[in-house]
Scaffold this active site. Structure first.
Site, mmCIF file in Angstrom:
data_model
loop_
_atom_site.group_PDB
_atom_site.id
_atom_site.type_symbol
_atom_site.label_atom_id
_atom_site.label_comp_id
_atom_site.label_asym_id
_atom_site.label_seq_id
_atom_site.Cartn_x
_atom_site.Cartn_y
_atom_site.Cartn_z
ATOM 1 N N ARG A 115 -4.902 -19.956 -38.300
ATOM 2 C CA ARG A 115 -5.930 -18.890 -38.356
ATOM 3 C C ARG A 115 -6.546 -18.777 -39.756
ATOM 4 O O ARG A 115 -7.684 -19.157 -39.982
ATOM 5 C CB ARG A 115 -5.296 -17.558 -37.921
ATOM 6 C CG ARG A 115 -6.287 -16.428 -37.671
ATOM 7 C CD ARG A 115 -6.797 -15.729 -38.900
ATOM 8 N NE ARG A 115 -5.747 -15.136 -39.726
ATOM 9 C CZ ARG A 115 -5.973 -14.627 -40.929
ATOM 10 N NH1 ARG A 115 -7.181 -14.624 -41.452
ATOM 11 N NH2 ARG A 115 -4.981 -14.123 -41.641
ATOM 12 N N CYS A 169 -10.766 -16.961 -47.285
ATOM 13 C CA CYS A 169 -11.452 -16.005 -46.420
ATOM 14 C C CYS A 169 -12.946 -16.219 -46.581
ATOM 15 O O CYS A 169 -13.464 -16.171 -47.691
ATOM 16 C CB CYS A 169 -11.083 -14.571 -46.780
ATOM 17 S SG CYS A 169 -11.976 -13.393 -45.766
HETATM 18 P P1 HMG Z 1 -20.786 -6.183 -36.354
HETATM 19 O O1 HMG Z 1 -21.854 -7.211 -36.515
HETATM 20 O O2 HMG Z 1 -20.933 -4.871 -37.048
HETATM 21 O O3 HMG Z 1 -20.443 -5.902 -34.818
HETATM 22 O O4 HMG Z 1 -19.413 -6.865 -36.767
HETATM 23 P P2 HMG Z 1 -21.310 -5.490 -33.588
HETATM 24 O O5 HMG Z 1 -20.461 -4.578 -32.777
HETATM 25 O O6 HMG Z 1 -22.677 -5.046 -34.024
HETATM 26 O O7 HMG Z 1 -21.428 -6.879 -32.819
HETATM 27 C C1 HMG Z 1 -22.211 -7.964 -33.273
HETATM 28 C C2 HMG Z 1 -22.114 -9.084 -32.226
HETATM 29 O O8 HMG Z 1 -20.766 -9.598 -32.188
HETATM 30 C C3 HMG Z 1 -22.416 -8.601 -30.826
HETATM 31 O O9 HMG Z 1 -22.949 -9.710 -30.135
HETATM 32 C C4 HMG Z 1 -21.045 -8.274 -30.264
HETATM 33 O O10 HMG Z 1 -20.967 -8.343 -28.866
HETATM 34 C C5 HMG Z 1 -20.211 -9.367 -30.889
HETATM 35 P P3 HMG Z 1 -24.510 -9.756 -29.754
HETATM 36 O O11 HMG Z 1 -24.770 -8.546 -28.957
HETATM 37 O O12 HMG Z 1 -25.245 -9.729 -31.090
HETATM 38 O O13 HMG Z 1 -24.625 -11.051 -29.018
HETATM 39 N N1 HMG Z 1 -18.811 -8.970 -31.071
HETATM 40 C C6 HMG Z 1 -17.782 -9.710 -30.650
HETATM 41 N N2 HMG Z 1 -17.726 -10.879 -30.003
HETATM 42 C C7 HMG Z 1 -16.515 -11.367 -29.701
HETATM 43 N N3 HMG Z 1 -15.363 -10.754 -30.064
HETATM 44 C C8 HMG Z 1 -15.375 -9.589 -30.738
HETATM 45 C C9 HMG Z 1 -16.618 -9.020 -31.040
HETATM 46 N N4 HMG Z 1 -16.994 -7.895 -31.685
HETATM 47 C C10 HMG Z 1 -18.330 -7.870 -31.688
HETATM 48 N N5 HMG Z 1 -14.235 -8.992 -31.093
HETATM 49 C C11 HMG Z 1 -17.043 -7.162 -36.505
HETATM 50 C C12 HMG Z 1 -18.174 -6.167 -36.718
HETATM 51 C C13 HMG Z 1 -15.745 -6.446 -36.786
HETATM 52 C C14 HMG Z 1 -17.098 -7.647 -35.066
HETATM 53 C C15 HMG Z 1 -17.266 -8.365 -37.461
HETATM 54 O O14 HMG Z 1 -17.384 -7.860 -38.754
HETATM 55 C C16 HMG Z 1 -16.154 -9.376 -37.441
HETATM 56 O O15 HMG Z 1 -15.948 -10.063 -36.446
HETATM 57 N N6 HMG Z 1 -15.439 -9.508 -38.568
HETATM 58 C C17 HMG Z 1 -14.321 -10.444 -38.690
HETATM 59 C C18 HMG Z 1 -14.394 -11.193 -40.000
HETATM 60 C C19 HMG Z 1 -13.179 -12.077 -40.115
HETATM 61 O O16 HMG Z 1 -12.627 -12.580 -39.130
HETATM 62 N N7 HMG Z 1 -12.733 -12.297 -41.370
HETATM 63 C C20 HMG Z 1 -11.570 -13.123 -41.651
HETATM 64 C C21 HMG Z 1 -10.282 -12.490 -41.225
HETATM 65 S S1 HMG Z 1 -9.679 -11.283 -42.389
HETATM 66 C C22 HMG Z 1 -8.853 -12.230 -43.577
HETATM 67 O O17 HMG Z 1 -8.944 -13.435 -43.594
HETATM 68 C C23 HMG Z 1 -7.931 -11.525 -44.550
HETATM 69 C C24 HMG Z 1 -6.446 -11.698 -44.219
HETATM 70 O O18 HMG Z 1 -6.084 -13.067 -44.220
HETATM 71 C C25 HMG Z 1 -5.579 -10.958 -45.268
HETATM 72 C C26 HMG Z 1 -5.975 -11.268 -46.715
HETATM 73 O O19 HMG Z 1 -5.985 -12.455 -47.100
HETATM 74 O O20 HMG Z 1 -6.239 -10.297 -47.421
HETATM 75 C C27 HMG Z 1 -6.092 -11.118 -42.835
HETATM 76 MG MG MG Z 2 -5.639 -14.245 -45.973
#
Ligand code: HMG
Ligand code: MG
Length: 313
Positions: free
Chosen positions: A29, A255
């Site tokens: 992931r 990230c």
């Molecule tokens: P948004 O653009 O504000 O969301 O994103 P929205 O509700 O306006 O939706 C936008 C579009 O995405 C829509 O589609 C939704 O249906 C779709 P459209 O109508 O435009 O076709 N959508 C989804 N589709 C599938 N699955 C879903 C989903 N949600 C909305 N769950 C949102 C808000 C939270 C969705 C977005 O910001 C997001 O997906 N963020 C994730 C970013 C990410 O994965 N980052 C990496 C992981 S975190 C990390 O790596 C840190 C960690 O390792 C710890 C560390 O190192 O500190 C964990």
């Molecule tokens: Mg991380």
């Protein structure tokens, strides 16, 4: 890919460490989410299988996030549908919102993780939210998941410094972390998203959590290795009583929404240290290093792990 076997590292235990550590493998992931060229689902499946063969029992498989935000993991349904889940292995997935929870339920997941931010800028950039609003997004996810019998972990990012905001006070981290736990999460993983932490800070933050009533048994550590501090920070956390450590095979990762984040602590580098210290993990270092060397070939560049390159180079 051959792996050198010399019966090393030599064992020399020290006091004050847990006798066993759970490795939370995030390579599939956190490791892959940052790859710009899409990795075929067959390669991801073989990666997961090989990690299980090496003895890892917690494999963070993918994310149910917006595919527009993380195109590399848009194949989450396909991956889980084709994955042969093994007895005794957990396959947690990241879930940010109710849409993601529905996808995880449909894919028969048993373990999910929500992921919050300790800072405003990262909440905006990673979740299009604010620190305050993220809890409203997560609350129904956690309650729905618990009702369905799932286990929910929480991540908290930018616990040790933020690329836009600079230093992050312990009190700010503890306050956000406690709120995530209070939603009903079983564990909080403290993320050094950009790898800037140093050992004294790790001790300080863990002490601040303990003062606020959150002991090390509820905490995990998640260090990225940007500044080469991840292993020192991990050993410090173990000395403070933490016994779950996140790492990524071969040191893959980063990230996509955090400037200057490089890979996680490499699982092999962690294992070399834990094997040397006589701390049990159940993981076979040789098999794992061979897997990371295989994955590095698929990705077309060498693993950044020093242990992988020493064993397989
Ligand atoms: P948004 O653009 O504000 O969301 O994103 P929205 O509700 O306006 O939706 C936008 C579009 O995405 C829509 O589609 C939704 O249906 C779709 P459209 O109508 O435009 O076709 N959508 C989804 N589709 C599938 N699955 C879903 C989903 N949600 C909305 N769950 C949102 C808000 C939270 C969705 C977005 O910001 C997001 O997906 N963020 C994730 C970013 C990410 O994965 N980052 C990496 C992981 S975190 C990390 O790596 C840190 C960690 O390792 C710890 C560390 O190192 O500190 C964990
Ligand atoms: Mg991380």
């Amino acid at each position: 890919m051959g792996v050198r076997e010399l019966g090393l590292p030599q064992r020399a235990a020290v006091g004050g460490l847990p006798s066993r550590v759970t490795i939370w493998e995030v390579g599939p992931r956190d490791g892959l989410q940052n790859e710009s060229a899409i990795v075929p689902v067959e390669v991801k499946l073989e990666f997961l299988d090989r990690l299980a063969d090496a003895g890892l029992t917690t494999l963070e498989a993918t994310s149910f996030v917006s595919p527009k935000w993380v195109p590399q993991l848009a194949d989450a349904e396909q991956l889980l549908e084709r994955l042969t889940r093994r007895e005794g292995v957990r396959y947690p997935v990241l879930v940010p919102n109710e849409r993601g929870l529905k996808r995880a339920l449909d894919a028969n997941c048993r373990d999910i993780a929500i992921f919050g931010s300790a800072t405003e800028t990262f909440a905006q950039r990673n979740l299009n939210s604010t620190v305050e609003k993220q809890f409203d997004m997560f609350a129904p996810v956690v309650s729905g998941a618990l009702d369905a019998g799932m286990d929910v972990r929480a991540y908290l990012s930018m616990c040790f410094g933020d690329p836009w905001e600079g230093p992050v006070p312990y009190s700010q981290v503890v306050s956000a972390g406690k709120r995530l736990l209070e939603l009903g999460c079983s564990q909080l993983s403290l993320g050094d998203t950009i790898g800037v932490a140093t050992a004294g800070q790790v001790e300080g933050l863990l002490a601040a959590f303990a003062d606020a009533g959150v002991g090390p048994e509820r905490l995990a550590v998640h260090f990225h290795d940007t500044y080469g501090q991840a292993l020192a920070n991990t050993v410090t956390a173990l000395r403070c009583g933490v016994s779950t450590v996140d790492s990524s095979a071969g040191g893959l990762g980063g990230c996509p929404y955090a400037e200057s984040a490089t890979g996680n602590l490499a699982t092999e580098d962690l294992l070399w240290t834990l094997d040397g210290l006589g701390v049990e993990t159940g993981v076979d270092l040789g098999k794992l290093a061979a897997t990371s060397a295989w994955m590095a070939e698929r990705l077309g560049r060498p693993s950044p792990s020093r242990v992988v390159s020493a064993l397989t180079g």
